[in-house]
Design a protein around this motif. Structure first.
Motif, PDB file in Angstrom:
ATOM      1  N   GLN A  32       0.829  -1.216  -0.113  1.00  0.00           N
ATOM      2  CA  GLN A  32       0.063   0.048   0.062  1.00  0.00           C
ATOM      3  C   GLN A  32       0.750   1.385  -0.042  1.00  0.00           C
ATOM      4  O   GLN A  32       0.435   2.272  -0.581  1.00  0.00           O
ATOM      5  CB  GLN A  32      -0.986  -0.136   1.079  1.00  0.00           C
ATOM      6  N   GLU A  65       1.646   3.512  -3.141  1.00  0.00           N
ATOM      7  CA  GLU A  65       0.691   4.441  -3.676  1.00  0.00           C
ATOM      8  C   GLU A  65       0.965   5.699  -3.394  1.00  0.00           C
ATOM      9  O   GLU A  65       0.289   6.731  -3.705  1.00  0.00           O
ATOM     10  CB  GLU A  65      -0.688   4.083  -3.089  1.00  0.00           C
ATOM     11  N   SER A 117       0.788  -2.067 -10.031  1.00  0.00           N
ATOM     12  CA  SER A 117       1.579  -0.768  -9.543  1.00  0.00           C
ATOM     13  C   SER A 117       2.949  -0.989 -10.157  1.00  0.00           C
ATOM     14  O   SER A 117       3.777   0.166 -10.300  1.00  0.00           O
ATOM     15  CB  SER A 117       1.605  -0.814  -7.928  1.00  0.00           C
TER      16      SER A 117
END
Length: 487
Positions: free
Chosen positions: A410, A413, A447
């Motif tokens: 996470q 991001e 990502s």
């Protein structure tokens, strides 16, 4: 032309436009008078009567110069081979006269010689017929080895007389004299006495810490005063010896009491002092762990506290368990990873998340480094004990159980390059235990592809600026390494 010669040149122009150049050179070495005359004619025919007459007159002038030189007149040219070295044949008086000569340092351009001046051997000397002055410049052999930086260095050097050099050496010896140095300073006790008369107090670090602890323990101290005391202690405990001395004075107990204060400011400052004292200080780490500091710090992280307090407390926890496997074992047994996972999910920003991921990366990489060094057959007892303690830190199973394989991605991001870099490094060291989770995480794959394209463009910009191995290229390498592990 050869060194130590005087050359005269004359020009005769005929009516027909022809030009005769006459060059007459006189050797000036010793007392000999060797005269050489050379006629250079631009035509094939011999020189005219006028040219011969001019040559003869020049020859007589050169003969007169050489004769004057042989008589050692005041205006004679003197060639010096070595002013400071060798033994002269003329005794001490002649050596003293040679030392007192002013030797001219030739340059590439012609410069005028004054009466009584000497020139180094190999210099190019001539007589200027227009001014009647002697001129000197560097000879051909000297020009070959005369560099620009040498000339600049010579130009910046100052000349000193022998008396000035003697005085300078004498001054250096006086400065190195121990008695003279000691005489310039007064003893510490005398300095304390003088300063006491001025109402000034000289204190050592130990005395300062003792005074600060007494003030911190005083019931009359206000919150503002305690904050200032903690600020001064934080500055002092950065030194390893001061931090250990503070613990031996009982100062650690006062710091832990500050963590239980109802004033958030005192909690923050106390955690800051504790973390600074624990950094790279095994003695303080052991005493803090024995005093129950780890349980107290985890309790503060697990409860509702301001962001500033949690940031300093997290710093203290990281300082306590770094390179301390026994403390890491206690950290895991007291639910440390569970507390960090809840803090990671609850934090709205990325600062605490990045610090938590960095702490996990340090714990994993330290254990791997010790295990790799354990392959060395020549080990001491302390290293073997450290390997044994790290083997009891079951970090891999705890990371899987607490869901860190999904939490760390996470952080990718974030828009901060530093946060992304730390997340990529943590994902790489966690890959052996989280590989299946990585492969099934479609958002992680997307990502990585997006970040790689983004940083490749930044790498091109770095290369245009001449940075072949820049920061963004390093991030691309981390992404590539992670993608290789995931295949």
């Amino acid at each position: 032309m050869y060194p130590g010669a005087v050359c005269l040149r004359g020009i005769n122009q005929r009516k027909t436009g022809k030009i005769d150049i006459i060059s007459v050179c006189v050797s000036t070495f010793g007392l000999t008078e060797t005269v050489t005359m050379k006629l250079i004619n631009s035509s094939a025919r011999g020189p005219s009567f006028t040219c011969l007459t001019l040559a003869f007159l020049l020859l007589l002038q050169c003969h007169h110069i050489a004769s004057d030189f042989g008589q050692k007149s005041d205006s004679a040219l003197i060639v010096v081979d070595n002013v400071g070295g060798g033994e002269g044949v003329g005794g001490d008086e002649e050596e003293e006269a040679m030392v007192n000569l002013k030797v001219v340092q030739p340059i590439e351009q012609w410069q005028t010689l004054k009466p009584g001046q000497a020139v180094p051997a190999g210099s190019h000397v001539r007589l200027n017929l227009q001014t009647g002055q002697r001129e000197v410049r560097l000879g051909e052999e000297q020009l070959k080895y005369w560099k620009q930086e040498h000339r600049e260095r010579e130009g910046t050097q100052s000349s000193f007389t022998p008396d000035e050099l003697k005085q300078a050496m004498k001054k250096i010896k006086e400065d190195l004299n121990t008695d003279s140095v000691v005489s310039k300073y007064c003893p510490l006790e005398e300095l304390k006495t003088d300063m006491a008369q001025l109402d000034l107090i000289v204190e050592t670090d130990v005395q300062i810490m003792r005074r600060l602890l007494d003030q911190l323990n005083s019931s009359n101290s206000t919150a503002e005063q305690r904050l200032n005391i903690l600020l001064e202690l934080e500055y002092l405990v950065h030194q390893v010896d001061n931090a250990q001395t503070l613990c031996s004075m009982g100062g650690l107990q006062f710091i832990l009491e500050g963590l239980n204060s109802s004033d958030f400011r005192l909690q923050e400052s106390s955690a800051f002092v504790l973390g600074s004292a624990l950094t790279s200080n095994p003695v303080v780490q052991v005493k803090a762990l024995e005093s129950g500091a780890l349980r107290m710090l985890l309790t503060i992280l697990a409860t509702a506290q301001p962001f500033r307090v949690k940031k300093k407390v997290l710093f203290a926890v990281a300082s306590l368990i770094r390179h301390f496997p026994y403390a890491q074992h206690n950290f895991l047994s007291h639910g440390g990873l569970q507390v960090l996972s809840e803090l990671f999910r609850a934090d709205g920003g990325r600062v605490l998340q990045t610090r938590i991921v960095t702490m996990l990366y340090d714990m994993i990489s330290q254990k791997e480094l010790i295990s790799q060094a354990g392959l060395d057959p020549v080990l001491d007892a302390s290293h073997e004990e450290r390997v044994r303690q790290y083997s009891q830190v079951s970090l891999e199973g705890e990371l899987l159980e607490k869901g860190w394989c999904s939490l760390v991605p996470q952080l990718l991001e974030s828009t901060e390059h530093d946060y992304r870099e730390k997340a990529l490094r943590a994902l790489l060291v966690m890959a052996p235990m989280c590989l299946d989770k990585y492969r099934s995480d479609s958002s992680l794959l997307g990502s990585l592809l997006s970040l790689r394209d983004q940083y490749l463009e930044m790498v091109q910009s770095e290369m245009i600026l001449g940075e072949e191995n820049g920061y963004f290229a390093e991030i691309v390498e981390l992404i590539d390494a992670l993608q290789v592990k995931m295949k």
